[in-house]
Design a protein around this motif. Structure first.
Motif, PDB file in Angstrom:
ATOM      1  N   ARG A  63     -60.779 -30.785  14.370  1.00  0.00           N
ATOM      2  CA  ARG A  63     -61.326 -29.877  13.362  1.00  0.00           C
ATOM      3  C   ARG A  63     -60.723 -30.144  11.987  1.00  0.00           C
ATOM      4  NH1 ARG A  63     -60.617 -26.057  17.510  1.00  0.00           N
ATOM      5  NH2 ARG A  63     -58.732 -25.259  16.491  1.00  0.00           N
ATOM      6  N   VAL A  64     -59.395 -30.345  11.972  1.00  0.00           N
ATOM      7  CA  VAL A  64     -58.741 -30.629  10.701  1.00  0.00           C
ATOM      8  C   VAL A  64     -59.251 -31.939  10.104  1.00  0.00           C
ATOM      9  CG1 VAL A  64     -56.537 -31.141   9.599  1.00  0.00           C
ATOM     10  CG2 VAL A  64     -56.694 -29.283  11.265  1.00  0.00           C
ATOM     11  N   THR A  65     -59.394 -32.972  10.958  1.00  0.00           N
ATOM     12  CA  THR A  65     -59.889 -34.258  10.476  1.00  0.00           C
ATOM     13  C   THR A  65     -61.307 -34.132   9.936  1.00  0.00           C
ATOM     14  OG1 THR A  65     -58.512 -35.385  12.109  1.00  0.00           O
ATOM     15  CG2 THR A  65     -60.294 -36.660  11.105  1.00  0.00           C
ATOM     16  N   SER A  66     -62.152 -33.392  10.691  1.00  0.00           N
ATOM     17  CA  SER A  66     -63.529 -33.194  10.231  1.00  0.00           C
ATOM     18  C   SER A  66     -63.554 -32.440   8.915  1.00  0.00           C
ATOM     19  CB  SER A  66     -64.327 -32.434  11.289  1.00  0.00           C
ATOM     20  OG  SER A  66     -64.371 -33.150  12.503  1.00  0.00           O
ATOM     21  N   GLN A  68     -61.193 -32.410   6.651  1.00  0.00           N
ATOM     22  CA  GLN A  68     -60.719 -33.298   5.597  1.00  0.00           C
ATOM     23  C   GLN A  68     -61.803 -34.277   5.172  1.00  0.00           C
ATOM     24  OE1 GLN A  68     -57.183 -35.014   7.239  1.00  0.00           O
ATOM     25  NE2 GLN A  68     -55.857 -33.307   6.588  1.00  0.00           N
ATOM     26  N   LEU A  69     -62.534 -34.826   6.158  1.00  0.00           N
ATOM     27  CA  LEU A  69     -63.627 -35.736   5.822  1.00  0.00           C
ATOM     28  C   LEU A  69     -64.712 -35.026   5.013  1.00  0.00           C
ATOM     29  CD1 LEU A  69     -63.990 -37.729   9.175  1.00  0.00           C
ATOM     30  CD2 LEU A  69     -62.973 -38.517   7.031  1.00  0.00           C
ATOM     31  N   LEU A  70     -65.023 -33.785   5.442  1.00  0.00           N
ATOM     32  CA  LEU A  70     -66.016 -33.013   4.696  1.00  0.00           C
ATOM     33  C   LEU A  70     -65.531 -32.699   3.293  1.00  0.00           C
ATOM     34  CD1 LEU A  70     -68.707 -31.502   4.695  1.00  0.00           C
ATOM     35  CD2 LEU A  70     -67.511 -29.512   5.639  1.00  0.00           C
ATOM     36  N   ASP A  71     -64.242 -32.320   3.190  1.00  0.00           N
ATOM     37  CA  ASP A  71     -63.678 -32.055   1.865  1.00  0.00           C
ATOM     38  C   ASP A  71     -63.739 -33.294   0.991  1.00  0.00           C
ATOM     39  OD1 ASP A  71     -63.170 -29.513   2.682  1.00  0.00           O
ATOM     40  OD2 ASP A  71     -61.026 -29.817   3.059  1.00  0.00           O
ATOM     41  N   GLN A  72     -63.407 -34.459   1.560  1.00  0.00           N
ATOM     42  CA  GLN A  72     -63.450 -35.689   0.793  1.00  0.00           C
ATOM     43  C   GLN A  72     -64.873 -36.000   0.338  1.00  0.00           C
ATOM     44  OE1 GLN A  72     -61.645 -39.001   2.737  1.00  0.00           O
ATOM     45  NE2 GLN A  72     -62.219 -40.468   1.156  1.00  0.00           N
ATOM     46  N   GLN A  73     -65.852 -35.768   1.213  1.00  0.00           N
ATOM     47  CA  GLN A  73     -67.244 -36.007   0.838  1.00  0.00           C
ATOM     48  C   GLN A  73     -67.665 -35.076  -0.290  1.00  0.00           C
ATOM     49  OE1 GLN A  73     -69.968 -35.550   4.073  1.00  0.00           O
ATOM     50  NE2 GLN A  73     -71.756 -36.146   2.879  1.00  0.00           N
ATOM     51  N   VAL A  74     -67.253 -33.799  -0.174  1.00  0.00           N
ATOM     52  CA  VAL A  74     -67.593 -32.836  -1.225  1.00  0.00           C
ATOM     53  C   VAL A  74     -66.962 -33.237  -2.553  1.00  0.00           C
ATOM     54  CG1 VAL A  74     -67.280 -30.445  -1.973  1.00  0.00           C
ATOM     55  CG2 VAL A  74     -67.952 -30.938   0.384  1.00  0.00           C
ATOM     56  N   VAL A  75     -65.683 -33.646  -2.497  1.00  0.00           N
ATOM     57  CA  VAL A  75     -64.998 -34.050  -3.721  1.00  0.00           C
ATOM     58  C   VAL A  75     -65.664 -35.276  -4.340  1.00  0.00           C
ATOM     59  CG1 VAL A  75     -62.831 -34.954  -4.625  1.00  0.00           C
ATOM     60  CG2 VAL A  75     -62.800 -33.021  -3.061  1.00  0.00           C
ATOM     61  N   GLU A  76     -66.035 -36.245  -3.496  1.00  0.00           N
ATOM     62  CA  GLU A  76     -66.694 -37.445  -4.027  1.00  0.00           C
ATOM     63  C   GLU A  76     -68.035 -37.098  -4.675  1.00  0.00           C
ATOM     64  OE1 GLU A  76     -66.908 -40.013  -0.706  1.00  0.00           O
ATOM     65  OE2 GLU A  76     -64.846 -40.767  -0.907  1.00  0.00           O
ATOM     66  N   LEU A 167     -55.775 -23.290   6.993  1.00  0.00           N
ATOM     67  CA  LEU A 167     -57.003 -23.772   6.382  1.00  0.00           C
ATOM     68  C   LEU A 167     -57.213 -23.217   4.982  1.00  0.00           C
ATOM     69  CD1 LEU A 167     -59.418 -23.596   9.451  1.00  0.00           C
ATOM     70  CD2 LEU A 167     -58.132 -25.551   8.579  1.00  0.00           C
ATOM     71  N   THR A 168     -56.250 -22.448   4.481  1.00  0.00           N
ATOM     72  CA  THR A 168     -56.358 -21.910   3.141  1.00  0.00           C
ATOM     73  C   THR A 168     -55.851 -22.938   2.131  1.00  0.00           C
ATOM     74  OG1 THR A 168     -54.164 -20.906   3.335  1.00  0.00           O
ATOM     75  CG2 THR A 168     -56.066 -19.563   3.983  1.00  0.00           C
ATOM     76  N   ASP A 169     -56.412 -22.883   0.908  1.00  0.00           N
ATOM     77  CA  ASP A 169     -56.015 -23.769  -0.176  1.00  0.00           C
ATOM     78  C   ASP A 169     -56.126 -25.235   0.234  1.00  0.00           C
ATOM     79  OD1 ASP A 169     -55.293 -24.353  -2.712  1.00  0.00           O
ATOM     80  OD2 ASP A 169     -53.133 -24.201  -2.372  1.00  0.00           O
ATOM     81  N   THR A 170     -57.309 -25.603   0.724  1.00  0.00           N
ATOM     82  CA  THR A 170     -57.551 -26.981   1.119  1.00  0.00           C
ATOM     83  C   THR A 170     -57.892 -27.823  -0.096  1.00  0.00           C
ATOM     84  OG1 THR A 170     -59.892 -26.561   1.503  1.00  0.00           O
ATOM     85  CG2 THR A 170     -58.393 -26.215   3.359  1.00  0.00           C
ATOM     86  N   ALA A 171     -58.125 -29.121   0.156  1.00  0.00           N
ATOM     87  CA  ALA A 171     -58.501 -30.018  -0.945  1.00  0.00           C
ATOM     88  C   ALA A 171     -59.795 -29.576  -1.598  1.00  0.00           C
ATOM     89  CB  ALA A 171     -58.621 -31.449  -0.421  1.00  0.00           C
ATOM     90  N   ALA A 172     -60.737 -29.114  -0.763  1.00  0.00           N
ATOM     91  CA  ALA A 172     -62.009 -28.646  -1.321  1.00  0.00           C
ATOM     92  C   ALA A 172     -61.800 -27.438  -2.232  1.00  0.00           C
ATOM     93  CB  ALA A 172     -62.981 -28.301  -0.196  1.00  0.00           C
ATOM     94  N   ASP A 173     -60.897 -26.523  -1.794  1.00  0.00           N
ATOM     95  CA  ASP A 173     -60.625 -25.352  -2.633  1.00  0.00           C
ATOM     96  C   ASP A 173     -59.999 -25.767  -3.961  1.00  0.00           C
ATOM     97  OD1 ASP A 173     -61.584 -23.723  -0.620  1.00  0.00           O
ATOM     98  OD2 ASP A 173     -59.614 -23.558   0.332  1.00  0.00           O
ATOM     99  N   ARG A 174     -59.031 -26.677  -3.875  1.00  0.00           N
ATOM    100  CA  ARG A 174     -58.395 -27.139  -5.113  1.00  0.00           C
ATOM    101  C   ARG A 174     -59.405 -27.866  -5.995  1.00  0.00           C
ATOM    102  NH1 ARG A 174     -54.400 -28.398  -1.295  1.00  0.00           N
ATOM    103  NH2 ARG A 174     -54.950 -30.621  -1.342  1.00  0.00           N
ATOM    104  N   SER A 175     -60.260 -28.677  -5.369  1.00  0.00           N
ATOM    105  CA  SER A 175     -61.272 -29.395  -6.160  1.00  0.00           C
ATOM    106  C   SER A 175     -62.269 -28.429  -6.784  1.00  0.00           C
ATOM    107  CB  SER A 175     -61.999 -30.412  -5.286  1.00  0.00           C
ATOM    108  OG  SER A 175     -62.775 -29.751  -4.299  1.00  0.00           O
TER     109      SER A 175
END
Length: 408
Positions: A63-66, A68-76, A167-175
């Motif tokens: 779940r964490v890996t998924s 992170q991948l989703l967050d990376q896709q959103v950030v990109e 799961l709070t303050d993830t990369a997606a949240d920061r982005s």
């Protein structure tokens, strides 16, 4: 044989020990399978517990890996959008620079029109582009993440990471926070550009209206100017209109205002609004006056400037020389056609330095003052004619002083 008591005791003990050993062996043989079964069952339960724990941890890691991948896709995706906005702003800046160059070439806008300057950077309120890109690369894992300050307490982070991942303050949240901040900054830049373009368009329109008003009051037919300007050949297949953005609409409005300003400014420069003898005194004005030769009233079709022989005479507008030579009572005379039915005449010249067909710009020296023709002394005779009829040059000179601040 005599049996002694001790012998009986030894025999009894031996028999007791053998009985106890027999009973113990029998008990072990009876309960061994149960003990082995219970131990195996306990081990099986422990193994199942560990397998369940491992499966749970694997699921959480997945779940964490998924995430992170989703967050990376959103950030990109957001990075791509940000780059698109940056390219759009760069393109707009190029178009805006071109229009500003046109505005500068078209003449100074009125000083009363406030043109906004670049807004200064405010710390904490406007996102830094370089800092934002660094943060984006950190979120994407392209740079080493910055270390976080230690809390000073042993919280068992390594153990907690295996059992629970927050799961709070993830990369997606920061982005999201970063891109929201940068988007607001880009919106501010866009609003500043639109505001500046709008003010420039308003200034150009106001200037064009002022010049147009002066030209119309002096009889310049601007409808003929518009018809001539609108005769450029255009065409092409029909394509359905696309929805216009606010910035593009502002640029189109500015382009239209500048085109009109350039048109009326070029017309004003071509018309005879300049002074043929700057600094010279006017000795005779337009209209009826006492004729110096016959003594009665006579119409004076121009104005006279006091000037000694050899004084410079300058063209009052751009145009083409249609007459350059002796012409009756004018003596040596130069006539310039300015278009739209307007022409100017300069009489009594001592020397002419232009010839028929020459293209003249406003302010060019066309000859020198003299006393040729029907004249009582050296001076400059200057006429303005509209469709062949003489009009008062003073109204053009007065209008020229108003136009100076608008077209120079």
């Amino acid at each position: 044989m005599t049996v002694h008591p001790w012998m009986a005791a030894v025999a009894f003990c031996f028999v007791g020990v053998m009985a106890i050993g027999y009973l113990g062996a029998t008990t072990y043989l009876v309960f061994r399978d149960d003990l082995i079964g219970a131990s195996m069952a306990r081990q099986a339960r422990m193994q199942h517990d560990y397998e369940d724990r491992i499966a749970s941890l694997r699921a959480q890691v997945d779940r964490v890996t998924s995430r992170q991948l989703l967050d990376q896709q959103v950030v990109e995706e957001k990075v791509e959008k940000l780059l698109e906005q940056q390219m759009a702003l760069s393109s707009r800046h190029g178009r805006l620079d071109a229009l500003l160059d046109r505005a500068e070439a078209a003449g100074a806008l009125p000083a009363s029109v406030p043109v906004p300057n670049e807004k200064p950077e405010v710390t904490g309120k406007r996102a830094s582009l370089s800092g934002g890109l660094d943060a984006i690369e950190n979120l994407l894992g392209r740079k080493t993440a910055s270390t976080r300050p230690a809390s000073g307490k042993a919280t068992g982070t390594e153990t907690a990471a295996l059992g629970y991942v927050p799961l709070t303050d993830t990369a997606a949240d920061r982005s999201d926070r970063l891109f929201s901040h940068m988007t607001l900054s880009l919106k501010d830049i866009e609003r500043d550009q639109i505001d500046r373009v709008q003010k420039l368009a308003d200034g150009a329109s106001d200037t064009a209206e002022q010049i147009s008003g002066i030209l119309q009051r002096n009889g310049v037919p601007l409808d003929q100017v518009d018809e001539t300007a609108g005769m450029d050949a255009i065409g092409g297949p029909y394509v359905a209109p696309q929805p216009a953005e606010a910035f593009n609409s502002s640029l189109n409005e500015l382009d239209t205002a500048l085109s009109r300003l350039e048109s009326v400014r070029a017309t004003a420069i071509r018309m005879p609004f300049a002074n043929p003898a700057p600094g010279r005194e006017i000795t005779s004005r337009f209209g009826n006056r006492h004729d110096p030769f016959f003594g009665g009233l006579a119409m004076h079709a121009g104005i006279d400037f006091r000037s000694p022989v050899g004084g410079e005479i300058r063209a009052t507008g751009s145009g083409k020389v249609v007459t350059a030579g002796a012409s009756g009572g004018y003596g040596n005379m130069v006539e310039i056609d300015h278009g739209l039915g307007f022409s100017t005449r300069f009489g009594h010249m001592s020397k002419i330095i232009v010839k028929v067909g020459d293209e003249i710009n406003s302010g060019d020296v066309i000859g020198y003052s003299g006393n040729t023709g029907r004249s009582t002394g050296p001076h400059i005779h200057y006429e303005v004619r509209r469709n062949g009829e003489a009009v008062d040059p003073m109204q053009f000179l007065n209008a020229g002083m108003k136009l100076t601040s608008l077209i120079d």
